[in-house]
Design an enzyme around this catalytic site. Structure first.
Site, PDB file in Angstrom:
ATOM      1  CD  GLU A 163      40.425  26.828  -3.839  1.00  0.00           C
ATOM      2  OE1 GLU A 163      40.686  27.469  -4.727  1.00  0.00           O
ATOM      3  OE2 GLU A 163      39.027  26.962  -3.394  1.00  0.00           O
ATOM      4  CD  GLU A 213      36.204  18.860  -3.169  1.00  0.00           C
ATOM      5  OE1 GLU A 213      35.622  17.888  -2.678  1.00  0.00           O
ATOM      6  OE2 GLU A 213      36.186  20.074  -3.004  1.00  0.00           O
ATOM      7  CG  ASP A 224      40.907  13.544   4.873  1.00  0.00           C
ATOM      8  OD1 ASP A 224      41.048  14.779   4.882  1.00  0.00           O
ATOM      9  OD2 ASP A 224      40.117  12.851   5.484  1.00  0.00           O
ATOM     10  CG  ASP A 247      31.378  20.146   3.574  1.00  0.00           C
ATOM     11  OD1 ASP A 247      30.496  20.560   2.718  1.00  0.00           O
ATOM     12  OD2 ASP A 247      32.209  19.336   3.304  1.00  0.00           O
ATOM     13  CE  LYS A 302      20.531  18.580  11.751  1.00  0.00           C
ATOM     14  NZ  LYS A 302      20.281  17.453  11.147  1.00  0.00           N
ATOM     15  CB  THR A 321      33.209  29.557  -4.247  1.00  0.00           C
ATOM     16  OG1 THR A 321      32.648  29.712  -3.029  1.00  0.00           O
ATOM     17  CG2 THR A 321      34.946  30.210  -4.040  1.00  0.00           C
ATOM     18  CD  GLU A 350      32.380  34.290  -1.879  1.00  0.00           C
ATOM     19  OE1 GLU A 350      33.080  33.638  -2.314  1.00  0.00           O
ATOM     20  OE2 GLU A 350      32.411  35.621  -1.055  1.00  0.00           O
TER      21      GLU A 350
HETATM   22  C1  LIG Z   1      30.585  23.244   1.063  1.00  0.00           C
HETATM   23  S1  LIG Z   1      32.090  22.774  -0.313  1.00  0.00           S
HETATM   24  C2  LIG Z   1      32.694  24.372  -0.869  1.00  0.00           C
HETATM   25  C3  LIG Z   1      33.135  24.202  -2.211  1.00  0.00           C
HETATM   26  C4  LIG Z   1      33.948  25.402  -2.859  1.00  0.00           C
HETATM   27  N1  LIG Z   1      35.166  25.774  -2.085  1.00  0.00           N
HETATM   28  C5  LIG Z   1      33.182  26.398  -2.733  1.00  0.00           C
HETATM   29  O1  LIG Z   1      33.403  27.512  -2.022  1.00  0.00           O
HETATM   30  O2  LIG Z   1      32.278  26.518  -3.584  1.00  0.00           O
HETATM   31  C6  LIG Z   1      33.099  22.184   0.777  1.00  0.00           C
HETATM   32  C7  LIG Z   1      34.032  20.957  -0.080  1.00  0.00           C
HETATM   33  O3  LIG Z   1      35.136  20.599   0.726  1.00  0.00           O
HETATM   34  C8  LIG Z   1      35.526  19.191   0.424  1.00  0.00           C
HETATM   35  N2  LIG Z   1      35.871  18.672   1.463  1.00  0.00           N
HETATM   36  C9  LIG Z   1      35.601  18.344   2.902  1.00  0.00           C
HETATM   37  N3  LIG Z   1      36.315  17.887   3.724  1.00  0.00           N
HETATM   38  C10 LIG Z   1      37.404  17.613   2.731  1.00  0.00           C
HETATM   39  C11 LIG Z   1      38.805  16.921   3.140  1.00  0.00           C
HETATM   40  N4  LIG Z   1      38.818  16.581   4.485  1.00  0.00           N
HETATM   41  N5  LIG Z   1      39.652  17.101   1.847  1.00  0.00           N
HETATM   42  C12 LIG Z   1      39.256  17.455   0.949  1.00  0.00           C
HETATM   43  N6  LIG Z   1      38.202  18.045   0.635  1.00  0.00           N
HETATM   44  C13 LIG Z   1      37.058  18.183   1.616  1.00  0.00           C
HETATM   45  C14 LIG Z   1      33.972  18.630  -0.027  1.00  0.00           C
HETATM   46  O4  LIG Z   1      34.114  17.540  -0.991  1.00  0.00           O
HETATM   47  C15 LIG Z   1      33.314  19.806  -0.774  1.00  0.00           C
HETATM   48  O5  LIG Z   1      33.532  19.797  -2.017  1.00  0.00           O
END
Ligand SMILES: C[S@@+](CC[C@H](N)C(=O)[O-])C[C@H]1O[C@@H](n2cnc3c(N)ncnc32)[C@H](O)[C@@H]1O
Length: 221
Positions: free
Chosen positions: A53, A78, A105, A128, A132, A200, A203
């Site tokens: 995940e 994460e 990352d 994310d 924009k 989640t 969500e």
């Molecule tokens: C909008 S949140 C969604 C979190 C979770 N999946 C949920 O649905 O509640 C997006 C997550 O992706 C992580 N994220 C963004 N780019 C990432 C990357 N390149 N590698 C690992 N995590 C990343 C962010 O830190 C954030 O916690």
């Protein structure tokens, strides 16, 4: 050239419990992200289906999946340290042994540490959205990222993604349909991530705002 990141690190909200978890539990549940590819059989001490995940947030979905499927192994990536700390505490409290985490990352970790053809499923829930237009380049799902997914999944493996941003869903669908390695597949109840999945955090937030959730699912040929 500066790398375009799909995230902004916000460390401000790290609680003391999360900080302690990162110090004391990461050595047990964490994965080294040095350049050698991971040997999953050695890491988990067995050969089992493997689910990754990406961007698990606070990890509630990953924890629920790991508890519902003790016969499978789970890897979470994460970058948000408070989320990683939160999940570490919950993994330790629930004595879960089939989860390992990397706090880096996901693009870099996939490239450097995950062996090719080694994953049965890759899950990406509510990446994310970068709504924009000038930020769309920061969205995680881009053509090169899809190529990386194709390399890391086993034949027959599944990529599952959900978003509450319709234009992001369309963008993902366009990219995926352009890749001959993938075929769209309707999600079914027997998919590895279906049992035990509840909405989640992001969500729930989207649903509360009246957003429609799109779930897309693809099988690696
Ligand atoms: C909008 S949140 C969604 C979190 C979770 N999946 C949920 O649905 O509640 C997006 C997550 O992706 C992580 N994220 C963004 N780019 C990432 C990357 N390149 N590698 C690992 N995590 C990343 C962010 O830190 C954030 O916690």
């Amino acid at each position: 050239m500066r790398k375009i990141r799909s995230f902004v690190r916000r460390e401000g909200r790290l609680t003391n419990a999360q900080r302690r978890a990162l110090q004391s539990l990461l050595p047990s549940f964490g994965l080294e992200t040095v350049s050698t590819p991971w040997n999953f059989c050695k890491i988990f001490g067995r050969e089992a289906p493997r689910v990754l995940e990406i961007g698990f947030g606070n990890g509630e979905n990953l924890l629920a999946l790991a508890q519902a499927h003790p016969e499978q192994d789970f890897i979470g990536i994460e970058v948000h340290r408070p989320g990683v700390g939160h999940l570490l505490n919950r993994l330790a409290a629930a004595q879960v042994s089939n989860v390992r985490l990397a706090c880096e990352d996901a693009r870099e970790v996939l490239e450097r540490c995950v062996p090719d053809c080694s994953l049965d499923a890759i899950l990406l829930y509510f990446p994310d959205p970068w709504p924009k237009k000038r930020h769309h380049k920061r969205r995680l799902v881009q053509a090169d990222f899809v190529g990386l997914l194709a390399r890391k999944l086993k034949g027959g493996g599944v990529f599952r993604v959900a978003t509450d941003w319709p234009d992001y869903a369309q963008h993902i669908a366009r990219l995926m349909s352009a890749r001959p390695e993938f075929m769209a597949k309707p999600p079914t109840d027997s998919d590895p991530d279906t049992v035990g999945r509840s909405p989640t955090r992001f969500e729930r937030r989207g649903l509360h705002l009246g957003h429609k959730v799109s779930e897309l699912c693809y099988r690696r040929r």
